[in-house]
Design a protein around this motif. Structure first.
Motif, short mmCIF file in Angstrom:
data_model
loop_
_atom_site.label_atom_id
_atom_site.label_comp_id
_atom_site.label_asym_id
_atom_site.label_seq_id
_atom_site.Cartn_x
_atom_site.Cartn_y
_atom_site.Cartn_z
N ARG A 1 0.81 -1.21 0.00
CA ARG A 1 0.00 0.00 0.00
C ARG A 1 0.84 1.27 0.00
O ARG A 1 0.70 2.13 -0.86
N TYR B 1 -2.03 10.72 -17.15
CA TYR B 1 -3.38 10.25 -16.79
C TYR B 1 -3.33 8.78 -16.39
O TYR B 1 -2.33 8.10 -16.63
N PHE C 1 -4.49 5.83 -17.28
CA PHE C 1 -4.11 4.72 -18.16
C PHE C 1 -2.61 4.72 -18.44
O PHE C 1 -1.97 3.68 -18.47
N ILE D 1 -0.64 3.38 -15.45
CA ILE D 1 -0.72 1.91 -15.36
C ILE D 1 0.18 1.26 -16.42
O ILE D 1 0.95 0.33 -16.11
N GLU E 1 -6.30 -1.09 -11.78
CA GLU E 1 -7.11 0.11 -12.02
C GLU E 1 -7.96 0.47 -10.81
O GLU E 1 -8.06 1.63 -10.42
N GLY E 2 -8.53 -0.57 -10.28
CA GLY E 2 -9.41 -0.36 -9.12
C GLY E 2 -8.69 0.22 -7.91
O GLY E 2 -9.33 0.75 -7.02
N THR E 3 -7.37 0.07 -7.92
CA THR E 3 -6.59 0.63 -6.81
C THR E 3 -6.10 2.03 -7.14
O THR E 3 -6.13 2.92 -6.29
N TYR F 1 -7.13 4.52 -9.29
CA TYR F 1 -8.00 5.68 -9.38
C TYR F 1 -8.48 6.22 -8.02
O TYR F 1 -8.44 7.44 -7.82
N PRO F 2 -8.85 5.35 -7.11
CA PRO F 2 -9.21 5.89 -5.78
C PRO F 2 -8.04 6.60 -5.10
O PRO F 2 -8.24 7.61 -4.43
N ILE F 3 -6.80 6.07 -5.31
CA ILE F 3 -5.64 6.72 -4.70
C ILE F 3 -5.42 8.10 -5.32
O ILE F 3 -5.20 9.09 -4.62
N LEU F 4 -5.51 8.17 -6.64
CA LEU F 4 -5.37 9.46 -7.34
C LEU F 4 -6.42 10.45 -6.85
O LEU F 4 -6.14 11.63 -6.63
N ASN F 5 -7.61 9.92 -6.66
CA ASN F 5 -8.73 10.73 -6.20
C ASN F 5 -8.44 11.37 -4.84
O ASN F 5 -8.67 12.56 -4.61
N LYS G 1 -8.43 12.92 -17.79
CA LYS G 1 -8.11 13.67 -16.59
C LYS G 1 -6.60 13.58 -16.37
O LYS G 1 -6.06 12.49 -16.16
#
Lengths: 267, 132
Positions: free
Chosen positions: B16, B34, B36, B39, B51-53, B55-59, B82
């Protein structure tokens, strides 16, 4: 078309799980994931199922967003029926809990005190008088209990009253709580009309006010001719006042200071 | 099975913090990037970021002010993206994280290579050993 439908369905589910996030932020999240899916399909040589699979289920994806914000996942509105049942279960539970508390309070008030012991009357009240137990007065316990409360004192003193010699005898016997006190003058049981003033006691009257019973007894014991009261003093729990009052009633008996003769016996 | 569980739990814990560090580093190196791209770049390095990890972190990083995010619509082909870039605050934070991580790495290396120092037996022990 099929691809677009899958994406649409995924996004609408995600939208429901993200219920607690402000609308604009939610829109951005969906837009960004949408862009990512487009990129993946164009550049990654992957099919839509695989791309969506990499994002995790809508629930998992939403949970990660919420966890990053310290929020927990909210259940989608689809499960409205469930929460309705839950609501009624909660009401039923709280209702019955409240009722049982009220009943318990009623019982406790009605039957209180649970156990009350009235030692003097030898009674035990249980459940606020629902059951009364009368102690057997002849029971062995009773005898035992009072055995150590027995007291005994014996004192004699003599003096002269108007030229005549007087012998005063005090016997204390029996229960500490209510002792038998016997006062004899010249072998006769003291009668009120025979009692004459004791000067010393008279003088004492002013001094002894406000003193404790034991202190009164001490004062008394200082009097010549009453030395044997020292025997009584050791019996600290004796109802001193009672004896004192008895002595005060010897109002008219004079005790000559000069020639006190005393015989004492104490057991 | 026990070992597998242990390993999975451990990897979850250690990954993490490590992932956030790598994401910071990549954004700094790519300057403006961005999801993609992050990754796929990470993948070429042998680092797999789900991906699922990501984007929330970037957010969250954006929300906390370590990254700035801008939608670019005109200069990109196909669809809007974005774009993320580091903020001065994020750069400072990364500097501290990097130093700490390198320090930890160094210590870990030392721990793995340290020689055992034989301690002299104390006098008391010698005395008790002699009679026997």
């Amino acid at each position: 078309m099929k691809t677009q439908n899958l994406i649409e369905r995924y996004m609408s589910q995600l939208d429901q799980y993200l219920a607690h996030i402000p609308a604009t932020e939610k829109a951005e999240i969906i837009l960004e994931l949408n862009a990512h899916i487009q990129d993946s399909l164009q550049n990654g040589n992957k099919d839509v199922e695989e791309v969506l699979n990499n994002l995790g289920t809508p629930e998992e994806a939403a949970r990660r967003y919420l966890e990053e914000r310290g929020l927990s996942l909210s259940m989608p509105k689809l499960s409205g029926q469930k929460s309705e049942t839950g609501k009624w279960l909660t009401i039923a539970f709280l209702g019955s809990f409240g009722l049982s508390i009220a009943f318990a309070i009623f019982i406790m008030t009605f039957f209180s005190p649970l156990v009350e012991v009235q030692e003097e009357e030898g009674k035990v009240r249980i459940l606020g008088g629902l059951i009364n137990v009368q102690e057997d007065m002849t029971s062995k316990n009773k005898g035992k209990k009072h055995k150590d409360k027995k007291i005994k004192a014996h004192l004699k003193f003599s003096g002269t009253d108007q030229g005549k010699e007087k012998h005063v005898e005090i016997n204390v016997d029996g229960d500490k709580e209510s002792p038998n006190i016997e006062i004899k003058v010249d072998g006769d049981q003291l009668k009120e009309d025979q009692i004459k003033l004791i000067e010393n006691l008279k003088n004492l009257e002013g001094e002894i006010e406000g003193l404790s019973d034991l202190e009164k007894l001490e004062k008394l014991s200082e009097l010549e001719g009453l030395k044997n009261l020292k025997e009584l003093k050791s019996l600290k729990e004796l109802k001193n006042l009672k004896i004192f009052e008895e002595l005060r009633e010897l109002k008219e008996l004079k005790v000559e200071k000069e020639s006190p003769t005393e015989e004492a016996q104490a057991e | 099975m026990v070992m597998e569980n242990y390993f999975n739990k451990w990897i979850g814990q250690i990954r993490r913090g490590y992932l956030e560090l790598c994401i910071f580093a990549l954004i700094i190196r790519l300057e403006k990037t961005y999801g993609f791209e992050i990754i796929s770049t990470a993948e070429t390095l042998g680092l797999s970021i789900k991906e699922g990890t990501l984007y929330p972190i970037l957010n969250r990083m954006t929300k906390e002010g370590h990254l700035s995010a801008n939608w670019d619509i005109q200069n990109v082909q196909g669809h809007p993206r974005k774009f993320y870039s580091i903020t001065p605050q994020g750069r400072e934070l990364f500097g501290r994280m990097k130093a700490e991580f390198e320090d930890m790495n160094e210590t870990f290396h030392k721990a793995c290579t340290i020689e055992k120092i034989l301690t002299q037996p104390s006098k008391e022990e010698e005395q008790t050993e002699k009679p026997s």
